[in-house]
Design an enzyme around this catalytic site. Structure first.
Site, PDB file in Angstrom:
ATOM      1  N   HIS A  67       0.681  -1.288   0.135  1.00 17.50           N
ATOM      2  CA  HIS A  67       0.058   0.172   0.101  1.00 17.50           C
ATOM      3  C   HIS A  67       0.749   1.208  -0.156  1.00 17.50           C
ATOM      4  CE1 HIS A  67       0.390  -0.140   4.565  1.00 17.50           C
ATOM      5  NE2 HIS A  67       0.319   1.194   4.276  1.00 17.50           N
ATOM      6  N   VAL A  91     -15.683 -21.414   1.515  1.00 15.91           N
ATOM      7  CA  VAL A  91     -16.163 -20.116   2.257  1.00 15.91           C
ATOM      8  C   VAL A  91     -16.331 -20.588   3.665  1.00 15.91           C
ATOM      9  CG1 VAL A  91     -17.937 -18.396   2.618  1.00 15.91           C
ATOM     10  CG2 VAL A  91     -17.153 -18.958   0.344  1.00 15.91           C
ATOM     11  N   SER A 119       4.511   2.658   7.816  1.00 14.73           N
ATOM     12  CA  SER A 119       4.252   1.303   7.102  1.00 14.73           C
ATOM     13  C   SER A 119       5.418   1.064   6.083  1.00 14.73           C
ATOM     14  CB  SER A 119       3.018   1.798   6.101  1.00 14.73           C
ATOM     15  OG  SER A 119       2.032   1.964   6.877  1.00 14.73           O
ATOM     16  N   ASP A 173       0.001  -7.646   1.468  1.00 11.81           N
ATOM     17  CA  ASP A 173       0.492  -6.109   1.661  1.00 11.81           C
ATOM     18  C   ASP A 173       2.170  -6.203   1.537  1.00 11.81           C
ATOM     19  OD1 ASP A 173       0.278  -3.430   1.597  1.00 11.81           O
ATOM     20  OD2 ASP A 173       0.104  -3.378   4.164  1.00 11.81           O
TER      21      ASP A 173
END
Length: 469
Positions: free
Chosen positions: A109, A270, A212, A139
């Protein structure tokens, strides 16, 4: 008495001094760690040449305003006269060098949608970076700068990390380069709803915007995580931070370096957590495991014999305590390999060997259109259901099921059923028609947890409720 008090005071003072000395000795000294590790921690800035929002957008009438006011308003309007069609945008983050030839780890990100990435070293020198690859699911992003004999960090073993250990973060919060913050590991293996493939390290280290992508160190000066997220209600640090374990990050980085993309295992189900009521409904001794609420048609789970209503308790002997444990255990398995799953089905334990598939790029789950066909009502539950068409069953990958047409007053409204929901199971019985649903509803026990499987917008989950005596 007058002679004793001074003696007692002196004794007490010595005790306090001794306690203070012990406490001071127990606190870690981070200075050497920071001096050794800081040269390999970098600041990352990006630029995106974003198009302005439509030059053809309707503009407000600014005629008649004084020139100063008009100029002020035009500056704040996208696409206003005199404004360029593109505007640069910058973001600040952190990263760290993992090889002396210039590979840098950071968060996805931090560099997402960047047209230009600049890496700044502690000596204020700057280098243009190229994006080797990025993985939004974890990420993690891998960058490359041209360099030789660059300073590097030492990598540790995040699998050995324990709650209570001291850890240190170095990064650029709010653009303040090489800010050092410290704290302890609050927990390991944290599963967050939006990140099923990362068992996060939770800490109380102060992390803010700009941290981050920066490293999290143990007391040996080894990187054991990448600072990634915070939990906040205010927008700022509130004592709960999350880091990506370095073992996960390096697995991703190695794949990005070799192929430019990440391949991870996929089961095609799921799942949801098993709460106390669901555990009772499915005959489990305690709430644990991952309950299969939906099986993707033609996926690895279906081919391996898994069914809706199975509860997965372990993968290759590793316990699945919470449902969030399953995606990481499966995702870290190479596609094509077989794993042994321990499942509970109809109250009995079974072992299934399932071949793991490769995670598809798109979402294989589909939603259904509006209902058609005959409808029946269950007064006991306060709901009217209708048959599914053949097209709707095919779209949802179902052989049966009913569509909720109307929800009245009663248990159905209390548990949150909505018009358009699809019910496939009631009290562990398959619902293949409106008639079978009404019959199952009439036979429901009282004052005991009862489960119902519901699909909403193509996603399935089990819910539980009790009918009063």
């Amino acid at each position: 008495m007058s002679l004793r008090n001074p003696l007692l005071s002196i004794t007490a003072a010595f005790v306090l001094l001794a306690q203070a000395a012990v406490a001071h000795a127990a606190l870690p000294d981070f200075t050497s760690l920071v001096e050794q590790a800081s040269p390999a921690v970098v600041n990352i800035s990006t630029k995106q040449n974003r198009p302005t929002q439509g030059a053809g957008a309707q503009m407000p009438d600014l005629h008649g305003l004084p020139p100063g006011f008009r100029e002020f308003f035009e500056r704040g309007i996208p696409g206003a006269p005199g404004r360029g069609q593109q505007r640069p945008a910058q973001s600040l983050g952190s990263g760290f060098i993992i090889s002396d030839d210039g590979y840098v780890l950071t968060n996805h990100h931090v560099i997402a949608d960047a047209d230009e990435i600049v890496v700044r070293l502690p000596d204020r020198s700057e280098m243009q970076a190229t994006l080797v690859g990025a993985d939004p699911r974890t990420d993690v992003a891998l960058l490359k700068v041209d360099g030789k004999a660059l300073p590097t960090v030492q990598l540790g073993d995040s699998n050995r990390l324990r709650a209570g250990e001291w850890v240190v973060a170095i990064g650029s919060p709010f653009g303040f380069d090489h800010t050092v913050t410290a704290g302890i590991v609050s927990a390991t293996g944290r599963n967050l709803p939006s990140d099923g493939y990362v068992p996060f390290i939770q800490t109380d280290v102060a992390i803010n915007p700009g941290n981050s992508g920066g490293p999290l160190f143990n007391l040996d000066g080894q990187v054991i995580g990448i600072n990634s997220q915070i939990y906040t209600r205010s927008g700022g640090f509130m004592g709960v931070s999350f880091a990506i374990p370095i073992s996960v990050a390096m697995n991703v980085a190695d794949q990005l370096r070799e192929t430019g993309r990440v391949s991870r295992g996929w089961l095609g189900v799921v799942i949801q957590d098993v709460n106390r009521d669901l555990a009772e409904s499915f005959g489990l001794e305690r709430p644990a495991g991952a309950l299969i609420a939906q099986v993707v048609a033609g996926g690895p789970a279906e081919k391996g014999g898994l069914r809706v209503g199975d509860v997965i308790l372990s993968v290759n002997g590793q316990a699945v305590v919470m449902s969030g444990d399953l995606p990481y255990l499966v995702g870290s398995s190479k596609p094509g390999t077989k794993v042994r799953l321990e499942v509970v089905r109809d109250g009995k334990r079974h072992n299934l060997d399932v071949a793991i598939g490769a995670m598809p790029d798109g979402d294989p789950l589909a939603a259904a259109d509006a209902p058609n066909g005959a409808a029946l009502s269950s007064k006991r539950l306060g709901v009217t259901v209708g048959e599914l068409s053949a097209e709707q069953k095919q779209a949802l990958g179902l052989r049966g099921g009913v569509m909720v047409r109307e929800v009245g007053q009663g248990p159905a409204a209390a548990i949150g059923l909505r018009q358009g929901d699809v019910i496939t199971h009631l009290n562990n019985q398959v619902v293949d028609s409106a008639k079978s649903f009404v019959q199952a509803a009439e036979g429901l026990p009282r004052d005991r947890s009862v489960s119902m499987r519901v699909l909403r917008e193509g996603r399935a989950s089990f819910i539980t409720f009790r009918l009063p005596n």
